[in-house]
Scaffold this motif. Structure first.
Motif, PDB file in Angstrom:
ATOM      1  N   SER A 264       0.868  -1.175   0.000  1.00 18.58           N
ATOM      2  CA  SER A 264       0.000   0.000   0.000  1.00 18.58           C
ATOM      3  C   SER A 264       0.905   1.225   0.000  1.00 18.58           C
ATOM      4  O   SER A 264       1.885   1.276   0.745  1.00 18.58           O
ATOM      5  CB  SER A 264      -0.866  -0.021   1.271  1.00 18.58           C
ATOM      6  OG  SER A 264      -1.562   1.204   1.405  1.00 18.58           O
ATOM      7  N   VAL A 265       0.596   2.208  -0.840  1.00 17.45           N
ATOM      8  CA  VAL A 265       1.401   3.432  -0.910  1.00 17.45           C
ATOM      9  C   VAL A 265       0.478   4.628  -0.699  1.00 17.45           C
ATOM     10  O   VAL A 265      -0.596   4.703  -1.295  1.00 17.45           O
ATOM     11  CB  VAL A 265       2.135   3.551  -2.262  1.00 17.45           C
ATOM     12  CG1 VAL A 265       2.938   4.836  -2.321  1.00 17.45           C
ATOM     13  CG2 VAL A 265       3.042   2.345  -2.492  1.00 17.45           C
ATOM     14  N   ARG A 266       0.934   5.534   0.164  1.00 22.26           N
ATOM     15  CA  ARG A 266       0.157   6.728   0.498  1.00 22.26           C
ATOM     16  C   ARG A 266       1.108   7.918   0.600  1.00 22.26           C
ATOM     17  O   ARG A 266       2.206   7.785   1.121  1.00 22.26           O
ATOM     18  CB  ARG A 266      -0.551   6.495   1.834  1.00 22.26           C
ATOM     19  CG  ARG A 266      -1.398   7.647   2.297  1.00 22.26           C
ATOM     20  CD  ARG A 266      -2.112   7.303   3.601  1.00 22.26           C
ATOM     21  NE  ARG A 266      -3.106   6.260   3.372  1.00 22.26           N
ATOM     22  CZ  ARG A 266      -3.876   5.748   4.321  1.00 22.26           C
ATOM     23  NH1 ARG A 266      -3.756   6.148   5.575  1.00 22.26           N
ATOM     24  NH2 ARG A 266      -4.755   4.805   4.041  1.00 22.26           N
ATOM     25  N   HIS A 267       0.669   9.063   0.145  1.00 20.95           N
ATOM     26  CA  HIS A 267       1.449  10.294   0.285  1.00 20.95           C
ATOM     27  C   HIS A 267       1.245  10.867   1.690  1.00 20.95           C
ATOM     28  O   HIS A 267       0.101  11.086   2.102  1.00 20.95           O
ATOM     29  CB  HIS A 267       1.018  11.326  -0.763  1.00 20.95           C
ATOM     30  CG  HIS A 267       1.384  10.941  -2.152  1.00 20.95           C
ATOM     31  ND1 HIS A 267       0.541  10.214  -2.968  1.00 20.95           N
ATOM     32  CD2 HIS A 267       2.512  11.152  -2.865  1.00 20.95           C
ATOM     33  CE1 HIS A 267       1.130  10.014  -4.128  1.00 20.95           C
ATOM     34  NE2 HIS A 267       2.331  10.570  -4.094  1.00 20.95           N
ATOM     35  N   ILE A 268       2.359  11.082   2.404  1.00 18.82           N
ATOM     36  CA  ILE A 268       2.314  11.680   3.733  1.00 18.82           C
ATOM     37  C   ILE A 268       3.481  12.655   3.862  1.00 18.82           C
ATOM     38  O   ILE A 268       4.391  12.663   3.034  1.00 18.82           O
ATOM     39  CB  ILE A 268       2.345  10.628   4.866  1.00 18.82           C
ATOM     40  CG1 ILE A 268       3.663   9.857   4.881  1.00 18.82           C
ATOM     41  CG2 ILE A 268       1.162   9.663   4.744  1.00 18.82           C
ATOM     42  CD1 ILE A 268       3.809   8.927   6.083  1.00 18.82           C
ATOM     43  N   THR A 269       3.473  13.460   4.915  1.00 15.01           N
ATOM     44  CA  THR A 269       4.556  14.421   5.088  1.00 15.01           C
ATOM     45  C   THR A 269       5.881  13.696   5.284  1.00 15.01           C
ATOM     46  O   THR A 269       5.946  12.615   5.869  1.00 15.01           O
ATOM     47  CB  THR A 269       4.302  15.354   6.282  1.00 15.01           C
ATOM     48  OG1 THR A 269       4.197  14.585   7.473  1.00 15.01           O
ATOM     49  CG2 THR A 269       3.038  16.184   6.078  1.00 15.01           C
ATOM     50  N   ALA A 270       6.934  14.337   4.774  1.00 16.26           N
ATOM     51  CA  ALA A 270       8.265  13.729   4.821  1.00 16.26           C
ATOM     52  C   ALA A 270       8.715  13.465   6.253  1.00 16.26           C
ATOM     53  O   ALA A 270       9.264  12.404   6.549  1.00 16.26           O
ATOM     54  CB  ALA A 270       9.270  14.631   4.098  1.00 16.26           C
ATOM     55  N   GLY A 271       8.500  14.402   7.150  1.00 19.08           N
ATOM     56  CA  GLY A 271       8.944  14.223   8.534  1.00 19.08           C
ATOM     57  C   GLY A 271       8.295  13.035   9.204  1.00 19.08           C
ATOM     58  O   GLY A 271       8.953  12.268   9.917  1.00 19.08           O
ATOM     59  N   ASP A 272       6.999  12.862   8.991  1.00 20.61           N
ATOM     60  CA  ASP A 272       6.277  11.739   9.580  1.00 20.61           C
ATOM     61  C   ASP A 272       6.805  10.429   8.998  1.00 20.61           C
ATOM     62  O   ASP A 272       7.136   9.489   9.735  1.00 20.61           O
ATOM     63  CB  ASP A 272       4.785  11.895   9.301  1.00 20.61           C
ATOM     64  CG  ASP A 272       3.915  10.937  10.090  1.00 20.61           C
ATOM     65  OD1 ASP A 272       4.039   9.712   9.897  1.00 20.61           O
ATOM     66  OD2 ASP A 272       3.090  11.421  10.900  1.00 20.61           O
ATOM     67  N   ASN A 273       6.930  10.359   7.674  1.00 21.37           N
ATOM     68  CA  ASN A 273       7.386   9.139   7.016  1.00 21.37           C
ATOM     69  C   ASN A 273       8.803   8.758   7.440  1.00 21.37           C
ATOM     70  O   ASN A 273       9.070   7.607   7.802  1.00 21.37           O
ATOM     71  CB  ASN A 273       7.332   9.331   5.497  1.00 21.37           C
ATOM     72  CG  ASN A 273       7.726   8.094   4.735  1.00 21.37           C
ATOM     73  OD1 ASN A 273       7.360   6.977   5.084  1.00 21.37           O
ATOM     74  ND2 ASN A 273       8.499   8.280   3.690  1.00 21.37           N
ATOM     75  N   ARG A 274       9.695   9.707   7.418  1.00 25.22           N
ATOM     76  CA  ARG A 274      11.093   9.406   7.730  1.00 25.22           C
ATOM     77  C   ARG A 274      11.294   9.125   9.211  1.00 25.22           C
ATOM     78  O   ARG A 274      12.114   8.276   9.582  1.00 25.22           O
ATOM     79  CB  ARG A 274      11.979  10.542   7.239  1.00 25.22           C
ATOM     80  CG  ARG A 274      11.921  10.627   5.721  1.00 25.22           C
ATOM     81  CD  ARG A 274      12.578  11.838   5.159  1.00 25.22           C
ATOM     82  NE  ARG A 274      12.147  12.000   3.763  1.00 25.22           N
ATOM     83  CZ  ARG A 274      12.605  12.920   2.963  1.00 25.22           C
ATOM     84  NH1 ARG A 274      13.527  13.780   3.374  1.00 25.22           N
ATOM     85  NH2 ARG A 274      12.152  12.996   1.722  1.00 25.22           N
ATOM     86  N   GLY A 275      10.535   9.809  10.060  1.00 26.43           N
ATOM     87  CA  GLY A 275      10.616   9.524  11.493  1.00 26.43           C
ATOM     88  C   GLY A 275      10.116   8.127  11.814  1.00 26.43           C
ATOM     89  O   GLY A 275      10.731   7.388  12.593  1.00 26.43           O
ATOM     90  N   ALA A 276       9.008   7.740  11.195  1.00 25.64           N
ATOM     91  CA  ALA A 276       8.468   6.395  11.414  1.00 25.64           C
ATOM     92  C   ALA A 276       9.427   5.337  10.884  1.00 25.64           C
ATOM     93  O   ALA A 276       9.647   4.310  11.531  1.00 25.64           O
ATOM     94  CB  ALA A 276       7.107   6.262  10.737  1.00 25.64           C
ATOM     95  N   GLY A 277      10.016   5.593   9.721  1.00 23.13           N
ATOM     96  CA  GLY A 277      10.979   4.647   9.164  1.00 23.13           C
ATOM     97  C   GLY A 277      12.197   4.484  10.064  1.00 23.13           C
ATOM     98  O   GLY A 277      12.678   3.365  10.277  1.00 23.13           O
TER      99      GLY A 277
END
Length: 102
Positions: A67-80
């Motif tokens: 599943s792919v979804r567009h989200i803010t970079a900070g949220d995505n990279r922090g979660a990763g």
């Protein structure tokens, strides 16, 4: 995964699992780049947003069916980074369960 720290990623994980994506994943870092290409192929980029994928590419279950979804970079990279840190000492082949907590 911490819901309060990474709400967009957490929501994506919950939605993807609710739609049938697995919550138990197998670490396979060696093939992550190929799976990332497969999962993001054909998904347009949007200024200021990252393309978040679940299951993440570092897991065997990621890739073409993610599943792919567009989200803010900070949220995505922090979660990763959060998931990566929790799995850092685990070898390839280890099964982990992804759970959203608050």
């Amino acid at each position: 995964m911490f819901c309060s720290r990474f709400p967009q990623s957490a929501q994506h994980i919950e939605d993807a699992i609710g739609a049938g994506k697995p919550d138990t994943l197998t670490i396979d870092r060696d093939n992550a780049a190929a799976r990332r290409l497969d999962s993001l192929r054909g998904i347009e980029t949007k200024p200021g947003l990252d393309r978040d994928e679940y299951p993440p590419a570092m897991f065997q279950e990621g890739g073409r069916e993610a599943s792919v979804r567009h989200i803010t970079a900070g949220d995505n990279r922090g979660a990763g980074a959060c998931i990566g840190a929790q799995c850092r000492e685990l070898p390839n082949g280890t099964k982990v369960r992804i759970e959203v907590i608050d």
